[in-house]
Design a protein around this motif. Sequence first.
Motif, short mmCIF file in Angstrom:
data_model
loop_
_atom_site.label_atom_id
_atom_site.label_comp_id
_atom_site.label_asym_id
_atom_site.label_seq_id
_atom_site.Cartn_x
_atom_site.Cartn_y
_atom_site.Cartn_z
N ASP A 1 2.91 4.93 -1.58
CA ASP A 1 3.51 4.02 -0.59
C ASP A 1 2.53 3.53 0.47
O ASP A 1 2.91 2.76 1.35
CB ASP A 1 4.74 4.64 0.11
CG ASP A 1 5.93 4.75 -0.83
OD1 ASP A 1 5.99 3.96 -1.80
OD2 ASP A 1 6.79 5.62 -0.60
N ASP A 2 1.27 3.98 0.41
CA ASP A 2 0.24 3.43 1.30
C ASP A 2 -0.18 2.05 0.82
O ASP A 2 -0.22 1.77 -0.38
CB ASP A 2 -0.98 4.35 1.35
CG ASP A 2 -0.80 5.51 2.29
OD1 ASP A 2 0.28 5.61 2.90
OD2 ASP A 2 -1.72 6.33 2.41
N TYR A 3 -0.51 1.17 1.78
CA TYR A 3 -1.07 -0.14 1.46
C TYR A 3 -2.60 -0.03 1.53
O TYR A 3 -3.14 0.38 2.56
CB TYR A 3 -0.56 -1.21 2.43
CG TYR A 3 0.83 -1.70 2.11
CD1 TYR A 3 1.02 -2.81 1.29
CD2 TYR A 3 1.95 -1.05 2.61
CE1 TYR A 3 2.29 -3.27 0.99
CE2 TYR A 3 3.23 -1.49 2.32
CZ TYR A 3 3.39 -2.61 1.50
OH TYR A 3 4.66 -3.04 1.19
N ILE A 4 -3.25 -0.36 0.44
CA ILE A 4 -4.70 -0.24 0.37
C ILE A 4 -5.32 -1.55 -0.10
O ILE A 4 -4.65 -2.38 -0.73
CB ILE A 4 -5.14 0.91 -0.56
CG1 ILE A 4 -4.72 0.63 -2.01
CG2 ILE A 4 -4.59 2.24 -0.08
CD1 ILE A 4 -5.26 1.64 -3.01
N GLY A 5 -6.59 -1.74 0.21
CA GLY A 5 -7.35 -2.89 -0.25
C GLY A 5 -8.62 -2.45 -0.93
O GLY A 5 -9.29 -1.50 -0.50
N ASP B 1 -12.70 -5.79 -4.67
CA ASP B 1 -12.54 -6.97 -5.52
C ASP B 1 -11.38 -7.85 -5.09
O ASP B 1 -11.03 -8.81 -5.79
CB ASP B 1 -12.37 -6.56 -6.99
CG ASP B 1 -11.18 -5.64 -7.20
OD1 ASP B 1 -10.51 -5.30 -6.20
OD2 ASP B 1 -10.92 -5.26 -8.35
N GLY B 2 -10.76 -7.55 -3.96
CA GLY B 2 -9.68 -8.38 -3.43
C GLY B 2 -8.30 -7.88 -3.75
O GLY B 2 -7.31 -8.47 -3.28
N VAL B 3 -8.16 -6.82 -4.53
CA VAL B 3 -6.84 -6.27 -4.84
C VAL B 3 -6.25 -5.64 -3.58
O VAL B 3 -6.90 -4.83 -2.92
CB VAL B 3 -6.93 -5.22 -5.97
CG1 VAL B 3 -5.58 -4.55 -6.18
CG2 VAL B 3 -7.39 -5.88 -7.26
N ILE C 1 -12.50 2.08 -0.25
CA ILE C 1 -11.07 1.80 -0.17
C ILE C 1 -10.67 1.65 1.29
O ILE C 1 -10.98 2.52 2.12
CB ILE C 1 -10.26 2.93 -0.83
CG1 ILE C 1 -10.68 3.10 -2.29
CG2 ILE C 1 -8.77 2.66 -0.73
CD1 ILE C 1 -10.07 4.31 -2.96
N GLU C 2 -9.99 0.57 1.60
CA GLU C 2 -9.50 0.34 2.96
C GLU C 2 -8.02 0.67 2.99
O GLU C 2 -7.21 0.00 2.35
CB GLU C 2 -9.73 -1.11 3.38
CG GLU C 2 -9.42 -1.36 4.85
CD GLU C 2 -9.84 -2.75 5.29
OE1 GLU C 2 -9.72 -3.05 6.49
OE2 GLU C 2 -10.29 -3.54 4.44
N ASN C 3 -7.67 1.73 3.71
CA ASN C 3 -6.29 2.17 3.82
C ASN C 3 -5.67 1.59 5.08
O ASN C 3 -5.99 1.99 6.19
CB ASN C 3 -6.22 3.71 3.85
CG ASN C 3 -4.81 4.23 3.68
OD1 ASN C 3 -3.86 3.61 4.12
ND2 ASN C 3 -4.69 5.37 3.03
#
Length: 361
Positions: free
Chosen positions: A197-201, A204-206, A241-243
Amino acid sequence: MLDALGTGTGIELSLLALVGLLLVFGSRRIPAWVNWMLDRFASPPVKEFYQKVVGPHQELGWVVAILGLVELLALLIPEKRGQAFVEVPVSLGLTITASWFVSRLFKQFFEFYILEAVIKSGRKSNSEFLILMQLLANVGIVIIAIVLFAQTHRINIVGLIASLGIGGLSVAFAAQKTLEQLLGGIVLYLDRPFVVDDYIGLPDGVFGRVESIGLRSTKIRTSGKGTLVIVPNSSLTQLTIENYTGGKKVMALVYLNFYQVIAIADRALVQQIIIDSTDDIFGIDTQNTIVTFKDFTDALGQARSQAQVTFFILGSEEVSMTLRRQLLDIANQTITEKLKSYGITFDIEEPTIYVDAPITI
């Protein structure tokens, strides 16, 4: 000779039946006897240890005791009458049950003593280290049980490990990618850069919400398109990974009530002093600090100005957030001293208002 054999077998069966009856009737009385002995002879720490660690799993301990007695009886059977046929399954069951019992005892000890000691110490704890310590303890229990079983049954464990190692190498070469993904899943479990349920980036833009974290891959539901992206865990361990959910900020609202109207030319000076006073505080996002002015008339009819200062405190843990709030209080004192050095007098409304504000996604 046949009579002697039959007589011996009858004696062994009689002993097994007798022990079985004693175990059945004794199982009802032994817990009461143990509690009586603890109340009568044990010190309070020993009694507390038994109630917290052993008590919740005393039924499993009784099963281990039963299997232990059956194991001793099986060893009394002569080898010519099929001792191995009876003893090996019983010994294997005893090994598995005893290992599970010791693992449960360690879990109780870990929760009631180690974790409690960490919490009472008031020091910051590394949760990943505690998880790893519990995992290593369980692995150690399994290894000791395997070695003891192998030694008591004359199994060449060194040769077995060597043969398994050769076979394992061939399997590893054949399933190298799968093993990498499985190891990546273990790393993600221990490191926990994100949870479900965390939003991550990803680089590669995903960008999206984590739907599940499996042993081999992680599923991400992309925002906007709603498609499902499946990323191997081995790749995630090597990416930045950007959380976004893990990020946290708190808005600190500080109100400065000036004794006079602040001219437009002086407002820029006030704003710069406020920003400079918090620029060296790690965790205060000075680039997003907002200072807004408004003029008002007090109860005595005197025109005055008020400045609303919005600070953004960044952090992911309560300990760091508390520390940065204390630093912000120190910064307020610095702001007061610098503004008074320019002849600008004011009062700071107490208390400072803190508002939880999740990072906008």
